[in-house]
Scaffold this active site. Structure first.
Site, PDB file in Angstrom:
ATOM      1  N   GLU A  46      39.439  46.248  42.177  1.00 27.23           N
ATOM      2  CA  GLU A  46      39.944  47.431  42.874  1.00 27.23           C
ATOM      3  C   GLU A  46      39.807  48.686  42.001  1.00 27.23           C
ATOM      4  O   GLU A  46      39.703  49.798  42.513  1.00 27.23           O
ATOM      5  CB  GLU A  46      41.413  47.215  43.257  1.00 27.23           C
ATOM      6  CG  GLU A  46      41.762  47.799  44.594  1.00 27.23           C
ATOM      7  CD  GLU A  46      43.165  47.446  45.066  1.00 27.23           C
ATOM      8  OE1 GLU A  46      43.955  46.870  44.287  1.00 27.23           O
ATOM      9  OE2 GLU A  46      43.480  47.765  46.221  1.00 27.23           O
TER      10      GLU A  46
ATOM     11  N   HIS B 246      31.708  21.293  38.503  1.00 21.89           N
ATOM     12  CA  HIS B 246      31.141  20.352  39.465  1.00 21.89           C
ATOM     13  C   HIS B 246      30.845  21.020  40.802  1.00 21.89           C
ATOM     14  O   HIS B 246      30.652  20.349  41.809  1.00 21.89           O
ATOM     15  CB  HIS B 246      32.081  19.155  39.623  1.00 21.89           C
ATOM     16  CG  HIS B 246      32.224  18.390  38.343  1.00 21.89           C
ATOM     17  ND1 HIS B 246      31.565  17.214  38.087  1.00 21.89           N
ATOM     18  CD2 HIS B 246      32.909  18.702  37.212  1.00 21.89           C
ATOM     19  CE1 HIS B 246      31.854  16.808  36.862  1.00 21.89           C
ATOM     20  NE2 HIS B 246      32.674  17.693  36.304  1.00 21.89           N
TER      21      HIS B 246
ATOM     22  N   LYS C 249      41.805  49.020  57.206  1.00 25.17           N
ATOM     23  CA  LYS C 249      43.089  49.337  57.845  1.00 25.17           C
ATOM     24  C   LYS C 249      42.854  50.185  59.085  1.00 25.17           C
ATOM     25  O   LYS C 249      43.435  49.938  60.136  1.00 25.17           O
ATOM     26  CB  LYS C 249      43.984  50.126  56.879  1.00 25.17           C
ATOM     27  CG  LYS C 249      44.503  49.312  55.716  1.00 25.17           C
ATOM     28  CD  LYS C 249      45.481  50.139  54.898  1.00 25.17           C
ATOM     29  CE  LYS C 249      45.810  49.445  53.599  1.00 25.17           C
ATOM     30  NZ  LYS C 249      46.464  50.324  52.632  1.00 25.17           N
TER      31      LYS C 249
HETATM   32  O1  PA5 Z   1      46.739  48.127  43.396  1.00 22.86           O
HETATM   33  C1  PA5 Z   1      47.088  48.610  44.447  1.00 22.86           C
HETATM   34  O2  PA5 Z   1      47.513  49.775  44.535  1.00 22.86           O
HETATM   35  C2  PA5 Z   1      47.078  47.800  45.727  1.00 22.86           C
HETATM   36  O3  PA5 Z   1      46.497  46.578  45.558  1.00 22.86           O
HETATM   37  C3  PA5 Z   1      48.502  47.613  46.230  1.00 22.86           C
HETATM   38  O4  PA5 Z   1      49.239  46.914  45.270  1.00 22.86           O
HETATM   39  C4  PA5 Z   1      48.540  46.851  47.550  1.00 22.86           C
HETATM   40  O5  PA5 Z   1      47.694  47.439  48.480  1.00 22.86           O
HETATM   41  C5  PA5 Z   1      49.958  46.814  48.093  1.00 22.86           C
HETATM   42  O6  PA5 Z   1      50.431  48.114  48.287  1.00 22.86           O
HETATM   43  P1  PA5 Z   1      51.964  48.411  48.462  1.00 22.86           P
HETATM   44  O7  PA5 Z   1      52.694  47.921  47.257  1.00 22.86           O
HETATM   45  O8  PA5 Z   1      52.042  49.884  48.623  1.00 22.86           O
HETATM   46  O9  PA5 Z   1      52.439  47.677  49.687  1.00 22.86           O
END
Ligand code: PA5
Length: 450
Positions: free
Chosen positions: A289, A310, A424
């Site tokens: 990410e 494996h 989303k």
């Molecule tokens: O690293 C990030 O910002 C994302 O992976 C969030 O942790 C994830 O989308 C969850 O978001 P939130 O904590 O706002 O529900």
């Protein structure tokens, strides 16, 4: 003392000494940008000082709440997705006994997760379990508006209120969210849940050392102070060691970026301990990410050996040469288990009689590394002395710091995630969310094309 080490001896021949020397100045600059808050995303650098700034009152409160939860619950349901659950799951799985529940459970609540998927069957099974068990809940969302955990919390909130009554349910719900924004914050204030704040300047995937990770880890019975101390120690080294060769974070970030520039686009994080599976998942989120943007980035993958030798082992040894491996090598494991002697020796394994499984695993690790390097897969080794809270704290901070440097080396902002919005938008449009009418029409038209 920083006990984590990075060994890049099996990388050199792939990247060349000239490049290795040249990258040092570059890394020095990224390090400077990071610690002077002058690089990309510098309003999300709260994690840099988290372990040092975590005050005792907060830790004491987390421990007191964990004890309260232990008294009232056999199960602790952690609702969250992405950075709001992966860190705690990683630490709990790495430190826990996978068979504990089947052995009759421990003195601590069993931590289960929800809201990290939209599966009806998963949540149906979970609700059936909640019918039978005493439980408490943490609902975790930095934004406070993420769909998956919000749906799970809707389900579980109704369940817990029906099971215990509203007043008792309130005592069993803990909200961890933004200080002032989002639907979860509003709900939590209205209902009077016990709540914790996720600092504004700490993004989800960097939040394991806030209550997001620390509360569930403490509830599961692990030493959160040791975890934070480990991170604090790594912070000292990462922040203050401007000498490239003394800093494991700059080493790792430099090695992986040079490999990427030489065409190794996939990094496989390898562990030889099955308990590390979710540490790999946490790492995948952290790097995937943070780096995968603007059509750039190393693709993070993960395997557990020897199991995956494996399956994926074939590809790694022999497939397309776009891979490198990073092995989390654990110095010692605490188990004295040895291979028993068998007088009949039908399996021909008596040459291993009396040898510890951990030693056999170590030789498997060494043999695999040599085979893969021979096959054209460079190997970075991250060595930790053992799997405990302190060393995991070091490992977590090490990866966070290295990830930030690495993102800078790629030229991206490692602290945003614009690409996550696309699914989303489509999902809301397809589900008919008000305000998405135009997108709904356009998607339907796309889907109806032959
Ligand atoms: O690293 C990030 O910002 C994302 O992976 C969030 O942790 C994830 O989308 C969850 O978001 P939130 O904590 O706002 O529900």
């Amino acid at each position: 003392m920083t006990k984590l080490r990075v060994d890049i001896s099996q990388v050199n021949s792939f990247i060349g000494n000239q490049n290795w020397l040249a990258v040092q100045d570059e890394m020095h600059e990224y390090h400077r940008q990071l610690i002077t808050h002058s690089g990309h995303g510098n309003d999300y650098l709260g994690w840099l000082n988290l372990p040092a700034e975590l005050d005792n009152t907060l830790l004491e409160r987390i421990k007191a709440d964990a004890e309260k939860i232990r008294q009232m619950a056999e199960l602790f349901v952690v609702i969250g997705i992405g950075g709001s659950y992966l860190g705690s799951k990683a630490v709990i799985e790495a430190l826990g006994n996978p068979f504990e529940d089947l052995m009759g459970g421990s003195d601590y609540p069993y931590v289960v997760f929800a809201g990290e998927n939209l599966s009806g069957s998963y949540h149906t099974h979970l609700m059936a379990l909640l019918d039978k068990k005493e439980y408490a809940v943490a609902v975790i969302s930095k934004s406070g508006i993420t769909t998956e955990p919000a749906i799970a919390f809707r389900l579980i909130r109704q369940h817990i209120e029906a099971k215990y009554g509203k007043a008792e349910a309130r005592k069993r719900i803990f909200a961890i969210t933004d200080a002032s924004r989002g639907a979860l914050k509003k709900l939590s204030d209205t209902e009077g849940y016990s709540s914790y704040v996720i600092p504004d300047d700490v993004g989800g995937r960097y939040s394991v050392l806030t209550p997001v990770g620390l509360l569930p880890i403490a509830v599961a019975g692990f030493d959160v102070e040791a975890l934070v101390n480990g991170a604090m120690n790594m912070r000292e080294t990462a922040l203050h060691s401007s000498d490239f060769n003394q800093n494991p974070c700059t080493h790792y970030a430099a090695a992986r970026n040079l490999l990427y520039r030489s065409g190794k686009f996939v990094e496989i994080l390898v562990a030889f301990e099955p308990g590390m599976q979710y540490m790999i998942e946490w790492w995948k989120q952290l790097f995937g990410e943070s780096e995968g943007k603007e059509r750039k980035g190393i693709f993070p993958a993960g395997v557990i050996f020897t199991c995956d030798l494996h399956s994926m082992g074939q590809y790694i040894q022999d497939g397309m040469r776009l891979l490198f491996e990073t092995v989390i090598s654990v110095g010692e494991t605490s188990t004295p288990l040895v291979v028993p002697h068998d007088p009949e020796n039908l399996d021909g394994l008596n040459f291993l009689s009396g040898m510890r499984l951990s030693e056999i695993n170590r030789q498997a690790e060494l043999g695999t590394m040599l085979a893969h390097v021979d096959g054209g897969v460079p190997n970075i080794k991250i060595i930790i002395p053992s799997i405990n809270e302190y060393n995991l704290g070091q490992l977590i901070y090490f990866f966070e710091f290295a990830c930030a440097l690495s993102g800078y080396a790629l030229g991206v902002n490692p602290f945003d995630q614009p690409g996550v919005e696309a699914y989303k938008k489509n999902m809301f449009a397809l589900l008919g969310k008000p305000g998405f009418e135009k997108e709904t029409a356009s998607l339907r038209a796309k889907l109806s094309k032959p």
